[in-house]
Design a protein around this motif. Structure first.
Motif, mmCIF file in Angstrom:
data_model
loop_
_atom_site.group_PDB
_atom_site.id
_atom_site.type_symbol
_atom_site.label_atom_id
_atom_site.label_comp_id
_atom_site.label_asym_id
_atom_site.label_seq_id
_atom_site.Cartn_x
_atom_site.Cartn_y
_atom_site.Cartn_z
ATOM 1 N N LEU A 23 0.846 -1.184 0.000
ATOM 2 C CA LEU A 23 0.000 0.000 0.000
ATOM 3 C C LEU A 23 0.886 1.240 0.000
ATOM 4 N N ALA A 24 0.552 2.198 -0.864
ATOM 5 C CA ALA A 24 1.221 3.500 -0.866
ATOM 6 C C ALA A 24 0.397 4.475 -0.029
ATOM 7 N N LEU A 46 -0.287 0.527 -7.854
ATOM 8 C CA LEU A 46 -0.604 -0.465 -6.837
ATOM 9 C C LEU A 46 -2.123 -0.654 -6.779
ATOM 10 N N ALA A 47 -2.544 -1.693 -6.079
ATOM 11 C CA ALA A 47 -3.985 -1.939 -5.972
ATOM 12 C C ALA A 47 -4.681 -0.728 -5.367
ATOM 13 N N GLU A 48 -4.100 -0.137 -4.312
ATOM 14 C CA GLU A 48 -4.655 1.083 -3.716
ATOM 15 C C GLU A 48 -3.545 2.000 -3.223
ATOM 16 N N THR A 49 -3.870 3.277 -3.226
ATOM 17 C CA THR A 49 -3.040 4.333 -2.638
ATOM 18 C C THR A 49 -3.951 5.140 -1.729
ATOM 19 N N THR A 50 -3.460 5.501 -0.543
ATOM 20 C CA THR A 50 -4.289 6.278 0.377
ATOM 21 C C THR A 50 -3.660 7.631 0.675
ATOM 22 N N PHE A 51 -4.509 8.547 1.100
ATOM 23 C CA PHE A 51 -4.113 9.920 1.402
ATOM 24 C C PHE A 51 -4.632 10.264 2.789
ATOM 25 N N LEU A 52 -3.721 10.626 3.697
ATOM 26 C CA LEU A 52 -4.079 10.917 5.083
ATOM 27 C C LEU A 52 -4.373 12.398 5.254
ATOM 28 N N LEU A 53 -5.476 12.665 5.955
ATOM 29 C CA LEU A 53 -5.959 14.030 6.156
ATOM 30 C C LEU A 53 -6.401 14.209 7.603
ATOM 31 N N ALA A 54 -6.572 15.463 8.010
ATOM 32 C CA ALA A 54 -7.126 15.734 9.333
ATOM 33 C C ALA A 54 -8.579 15.254 9.363
ATOM 34 N N PRO A 55 -9.031 14.693 10.478
ATOM 35 C CA PRO A 55 -10.412 14.200 10.540
ATOM 36 C C PRO A 55 -11.407 15.351 10.578
ATOM 37 N N THR A 56 -12.614 15.077 10.071
ATOM 38 C CA THR A 56 -13.713 16.030 10.211
ATOM 39 C C THR A 56 -14.656 15.609 11.323
ATOM 40 N N ASN A 57 -14.555 14.351 11.744
ATOM 41 C CA ASN A 57 -15.362 13.830 12.851
ATOM 42 C C ASN A 57 -14.503 13.835 14.120
ATOM 43 N N ARG A 65 -8.554 8.906 2.437
ATOM 44 C CA ARG A 65 -9.213 8.707 1.150
ATOM 45 C C ARG A 65 -8.464 7.599 0.417
ATOM 46 N N ILE A 66 -9.214 6.705 -0.189
ATOM 47 C CA ILE A 66 -8.664 5.467 -0.737
ATOM 48 C C ILE A 66 -8.928 5.435 -2.238
ATOM 49 N N PHE A 67 -7.858 5.327 -3.023
ATOM 50 C CA PHE A 67 -7.982 5.315 -4.478
ATOM 51 C C PHE A 67 -7.352 4.065 -5.066
ATOM 52 N N THR A 68 -8.033 3.451 -6.037
ATOM 53 C CA THR A 68 -7.404 2.481 -6.919
ATOM 54 C C THR A 68 -6.783 3.265 -8.070
ATOM 55 N N GLU A 71 -10.409 4.682 -9.571
ATOM 56 C CA GLU A 71 -11.569 5.212 -8.858
ATOM 57 C C GLU A 71 -11.287 5.322 -7.362
ATOM 58 N N GLU A 72 -12.128 6.120 -6.686
ATOM 59 C CA GLU A 72 -12.063 6.219 -5.230
ATOM 60 C C GLU A 72 -13.010 5.203 -4.615
ATOM 61 N N LEU A 73 -12.562 4.567 -3.517
ATOM 62 C CA LEU A 73 -13.376 3.591 -2.802
ATOM 63 C C LEU A 73 -13.824 4.180 -1.459
ATOM 64 N N PRO A 74 -15.067 3.905 -1.049
ATOM 65 C CA PRO A 74 -15.511 4.380 0.262
ATOM 66 C C PRO A 74 -14.845 3.640 1.414
ATOM 67 N N PHE A 75 -14.437 2.391 1.167
ATOM 68 C CA PHE A 75 -13.787 1.574 2.188
ATOM 69 C C PHE A 75 -13.003 0.472 1.487
ATOM 70 N N ALA A 76 -11.903 0.079 2.092
ATOM 71 C CA ALA A 76 -11.153 -1.097 1.647
ATOM 72 C C ALA A 76 -10.328 -1.588 2.831
#
Length: 279
Positions: A23-24, A46-57, A65-68, A71-76
């Motif tokens: 995972l990237a 890669l199968a997925e790459t993620t991007f870390l951000l400050a939480p809103t909750n 945020r998770i991207f193939t 496309e973007e995935l809501p969960f993986a």
């Protein structure tokens, strides 16, 4: 504006580094547009790459945020565990009860942390029903098997649009030689049991169309859905280990456990690459 950001690559669901699913992870991703994220995820290949951000909750420790590649995935699953490891390695802290809370498009996901073992709480299935016969015949054709070799099936959608397929044995799963050109929009998860002498109880394979990578090495979301379905139908015990990635020369091991009504999906996560990226 392009700038240097912390970058990690981690290996998920294998006790030995580089034998699981990579995972990237891009840290401090504020300021990146949707197009920036999608383009970079396509570039990593890669199968997925993620991007870390400050939480809103306020209940979450971080947002991801998770991207193939397309496309973007809501969960993986493996991006959830890998992102938690990368966030901790960059200075995040586990709560006193050993839990990290991730915010993603699908909502909040709890992650248990114990050393290099991570486990996420399986999200609810958003589609969980029988598969119609026309789909099953098409799936049999894609997998190169007879329709009657499919013992059971179910939609097990929890972000990715998985269809679970159960075969007679792990060997039957390992011997599959599907045609990627026929996959189209299908996302197929195939499972079969090992005998009592094996260290893993099931072999799992994940096939999907649309991306350059058409067989996933080790798949958390699929195993989460399979666990719910297999337990509900009496095909699996409450706690078991699934092997995945064998035909790809990986050693994926997904540990399934139940705590009350909650299914936990876990495995080892190894930090492999740490540096920076201009994006």
């Amino acid at each position: 504006m392009t700038r240097s950001r912390r970058y990690s690559e981690v290996d998920v669901f294998a006790a030995t580094p580089y034998r699981g699913n990579p995972l990237a992870v891009v840290h401090d991703a504020e300021g990146l547009s949707d197009a920036d994220m999608q383009q970079f995820a396509n570039w990593t290949n890669l199968a997925e790459t993620t991007f870390l951000l400050a939480p809103t909750n306020p209940q979450a420790d971080y947002r991801v945020r998770i991207f193939t590649a397309s496309e973007e995935l809501p969960f993986a699953g493996h991006p959830t565990l890998g992102s938690a490891r990368a966030w901790l390695d960059s200075g995040g802290a586990v709560s006193p009860d050993g839990v990290v809370v991730q915010e993603c498009a699908a909502g909040l996901v709890s992650i248990r942390v114990s050393g290099d073992r991570f486990a996420f709480q399986a999200p609810p299935l958003t589609r969980y029903e029988a598969v119609d016969e026309s789909h099953l015949q098409r799936i049999a054709d894609v997998l190169g098997i007879r329709r009657e070799e499919i013992l059971d099936s179910s939609w097990i959608v929890n972000g990715p649009r998985w269809i679970g397929i159960r075969l007679h044995s792990a060997q039957d799963v390992l011997e599959l030689r599907p045609d990627p050109a026929q996959l189209g929009d299908l996302e197929i998860g195939v499972v079969g049991p090992y005998g009592p002498e094996a260290t893993a109880q099931f072999e799992v394979r994940a096939f999907f169309g649309g991306d350059a990578v058409w067989e996933d090495p080790v798949t958390g979301s699929l195993n989460a859905g399979l666990a719910r379905w297999l337990m509900d139908t009496g095909a699996a015990p409450a706690n078991y280990v699934a092997s995945q990635g064998t035909v790809l020369d990986r050693q994926g091991r997904v540990h399934i456990s139940v705590d009350g009504d909650v299914i936990w999906v876990g495995g080892h996560v190894s930090a492999c690459i740490s540096g920076s990226v201009l994006i």
